[in-house]
Design a protein around this motif. Structure first.
Motif, PDB file in Angstrom:
ATOM      1  N   GLY A 258       0.796  -1.218   0.000  1.00 38.86           N
ATOM      2  CA  GLY A 258       0.000   0.000   0.000  1.00 38.86           C
ATOM      3  C   GLY A 258       0.830   1.271   0.000  1.00 38.86           C
ATOM      4  N   GLU A 259       2.115   1.160   0.335  1.00 34.93           N
ATOM      5  CA  GLU A 259       2.965   2.353   0.344  1.00 34.93           C
ATOM      6  C   GLU A 259       3.384   2.721  -1.078  1.00 34.93           C
ATOM      7  OE1 GLU A 259       4.978   2.655   4.703  1.00 34.93           O
ATOM      8  OE2 GLU A 259       6.074   1.414   3.261  1.00 34.93           O
ATOM      9  N   ILE A 260       3.690   4.002  -1.266  1.00 31.71           N
ATOM     10  CA  ILE A 260       4.018   4.547  -2.582  1.00 31.71           C
ATOM     11  C   ILE A 260       5.523   4.819  -2.680  1.00 31.71           C
ATOM     12  CG2 ILE A 260       3.594   6.435  -4.226  1.00 31.71           C
ATOM     13  CD1 ILE A 260       1.052   4.849  -3.551  1.00 31.71           C
ATOM     14  N   VAL A 261       6.100   4.326  -3.767  1.00 29.36           N
ATOM     15  CA  VAL A 261       7.496   4.600  -4.098  1.00 29.36           C
ATOM     16  C   VAL A 261       7.493   5.454  -5.362  1.00 29.36           C
ATOM     17  CG1 VAL A 261       9.676   3.603  -4.902  1.00 29.36           C
ATOM     18  CG2 VAL A 261       8.379   2.475  -3.067  1.00 29.36           C
ATOM     19  N   MET A 262       8.246   6.544  -5.338  1.00 33.13           N
ATOM     20  CA  MET A 262       8.386   7.378  -6.527  1.00 33.13           C
ATOM     21  C   MET A 262       9.867   7.442  -6.884  1.00 33.13           C
ATOM     22  SD  MET A 262       7.663  11.411  -7.260  1.00 33.13           S
ATOM     23  CE  MET A 262       9.012  11.892  -6.212  1.00 33.13           C
ATOM     24  N   GLU A 263      10.179   7.050  -8.106  1.00 30.66           N
ATOM     25  CA  GLU A 263      11.564   7.197  -8.586  1.00 30.66           C
ATOM     26  C   GLU A 263      11.617   8.360  -9.550  1.00 30.66           C
ATOM     27  OE1 GLU A 263      15.279   4.971 -10.779  1.00 30.66           O
ATOM     28  OE2 GLU A 263      13.690   3.736  -9.929  1.00 30.66           O
TER      29      GLU A 263
ATOM     30  N   VAL B  63       1.478   0.297 -11.058  1.00 26.18           N
ATOM     31  CA  VAL B  63       1.993   1.556 -11.596  1.00 26.18           C
ATOM     32  C   VAL B  63       0.857   2.578 -11.552  1.00 26.18           C
ATOM     33  CG1 VAL B  63       3.033   2.696 -13.578  1.00 26.18           C
ATOM     34  CG2 VAL B  63       3.577   0.294 -13.093  1.00 26.18           C
ATOM     35  N   LEU B  64       1.035   3.610 -10.730  1.00 29.89           N
ATOM     36  CA  LEU B  64       0.003   4.637 -10.606  1.00 29.89           C
ATOM     37  C   LEU B  64       0.086   5.637 -11.749  1.00 29.89           C
ATOM     38  CD1 LEU B  64       0.094   5.353  -6.772  1.00 29.89           C
ATOM     39  CD2 LEU B  64      -1.436   3.826  -8.045  1.00 29.89           C
ATOM     40  N   GLY B  65       1.293   5.819 -12.305  1.00 28.70           N
ATOM     41  CA  GLY B  65       1.452   6.730 -13.423  1.00 28.70           C
ATOM     42  C   GLY B  65       2.860   7.283 -13.488  1.00 28.70           C
ATOM     43  N   ILE B  66       3.099   8.022 -14.559  1.00 33.36           N
ATOM     44  CA  ILE B  66       4.406   8.623 -14.806  1.00 33.36           C
ATOM     45  C   ILE B  66       4.189  10.081 -15.200  1.00 33.36           C
ATOM     46  CG2 ILE B  66       6.487   8.565 -16.247  1.00 33.36           C
ATOM     47  CD1 ILE B  66       5.819   5.531 -16.682  1.00 33.36           C
TER      48      ILE B  66
ATOM     49  N   GLU C 117       8.463  15.963 -16.899  1.00 30.42           N
ATOM     50  CA  GLU C 117       8.622  17.420 -16.939  1.00 30.42           C
ATOM     51  C   GLU C 117      10.100  17.776 -16.943  1.00 30.42           C
ATOM     52  OE1 GLU C 117       7.974  18.407 -12.208  1.00 30.42           O
ATOM     53  OE2 GLU C 117       6.248  18.556 -13.527  1.00 30.42           O
ATOM     54  N   ASN C 118      10.460  18.678 -17.828  1.00 30.59           N
ATOM     55  CA  ASN C 118      11.823  19.201 -17.924  1.00 30.59           C
ATOM     56  C   ASN C 118      12.877  18.112 -18.074  1.00 30.59           C
ATOM     57  OD1 ASN C 118      10.771  21.840 -17.538  1.00 30.59           O
ATOM     58  ND2 ASN C 118      10.816  21.542 -15.322  1.00 30.59           N
ATOM     59  N   GLY C 119      12.587  17.085 -18.867  1.00 30.35           N
ATOM     60  CA  GLY C 119      13.559  16.023 -19.110  1.00 30.35           C
ATOM     61  C   GLY C 119      13.697  15.017 -17.993  1.00 30.35           C
ATOM     62  N   GLU C 120      12.853  15.122 -16.980  1.00 27.99           N
ATOM     63  CA  GLU C 120      12.860  14.162 -15.880  1.00 27.99           C
ATOM     64  C   GLU C 120      11.515  13.456 -15.813  1.00 27.99           C
ATOM     65  OE1 GLU C 120      15.959  16.489 -12.930  1.00 27.99           O
ATOM     66  OE2 GLU C 120      13.937  16.089 -12.216  1.00 27.99           O
ATOM     67  N   TYR C 121      11.553  12.259 -15.252  1.00 32.83           N
ATOM     68  CA  TYR C 121      10.344  11.443 -15.132  1.00 32.83           C
ATOM     69  C   TYR C 121      10.175  11.035 -13.675  1.00 32.83           C
ATOM     70  CZ  TYR C 121      11.453  11.086 -20.066  1.00 32.83           C
ATOM     71  OH  TYR C 121      11.764  11.387 -21.363  1.00 32.83           O
ATOM     72  N   LYS C 122       8.945  11.112 -13.222  1.00 36.56           N
ATOM     73  CA  LYS C 122       8.599  10.631 -11.878  1.00 36.56           C
ATOM     74  C   LYS C 122       7.709   9.411 -12.084  1.00 36.56           C
ATOM     75  CE  LYS C 122       8.820  15.176  -9.739  1.00 36.56           C
ATOM     76  NZ  LYS C 122       8.072  16.256  -9.117  1.00 36.56           N
ATOM     77  N   ILE C 123       8.186   8.270 -11.632  1.00 35.50           N
ATOM     78  CA  ILE C 123       7.466   7.011 -11.782  1.00 35.50           C
ATOM     79  C   ILE C 123       6.871   6.649 -10.427  1.00 35.50           C
ATOM     80  CG2 ILE C 123       7.635   4.590 -12.484  1.00 35.50           C
ATOM     81  CD1 ILE C 123      10.251   5.428 -13.990  1.00 35.50           C
ATOM     82  N   TYR C 124       5.543   6.578 -10.360  1.00 37.61           N
ATOM     83  CA  TYR C 124       4.830   6.308  -9.114  1.00 37.61           C
ATOM     84  C   TYR C 124       4.408   4.846  -9.065  1.00 37.61           C
ATOM     85  CZ  TYR C 124       4.391  11.369  -8.406  1.00 37.61           C
ATOM     86  OH  TYR C 124       4.652  12.697  -8.209  1.00 37.61           O
ATOM     87  N   LEU C 125       4.831   4.153  -8.013  1.00 38.76           N
ATOM     88  CA  LEU C 125       4.556   2.731  -7.841  1.00 38.76           C
ATOM     89  C   LEU C 125       3.929   2.487  -6.476  1.00 38.76           C
ATOM     90  CD1 LEU C 125       8.114   1.584  -8.952  1.00 38.76           C
ATOM     91  CD2 LEU C 125       6.069   1.651 -10.401  1.00 38.76           C
TER      92      LEU C 125
END
Length: 86
Positions: A41-46, A69-72, A75-83
């Motif tokens: 249930g916890e969220i990891v964002m890379e 995968v909650l989504g990606i 922005e500005n050449g970076e990606y936030k991956i939510y798991l």
């Protein structure tokens, strides 16, 4: 359950990991290490600047039934991956 960019902006991750400057497979290993620490249930964002990680990380966690995968957000050449740990 993919969330919109607006919905993801309100998500507060339990773990934020830095994959900036790293390439596969290290970006995947960073995510897997954080997911190992997380409770269900916890969220990891890379955060990464490696676009291929936006394909490999979601594919690996889905295939191995480790996380949802909650989504990606890009922005500005970076990606936030939510798991979300299963």
């Amino acid at each position: 359950m993919a969330l919109s960019t607006e919905e993801l902006s309100t998500v507060k991750p339990d773990y934020t990991v830095d994959g900036i400057g790293e390439v596969c497979p290290h970006t995947l290993n960073i995510a897997l290490k954080a997911l190992k620490k997380a409770k269900p249930g916890e969220i990891v964002m890379e955060v990464t600047d490696h676009s291929i990680a936006t394909k490999t990380i979601p594919a690996a966690v889905k295939m191995n039934k480790i996380a949802e995968v909650l989504g990606i957000v890009s922005e500005n050449g970076e990606y936030k991956i939510y798991l979300k740990k299963l």
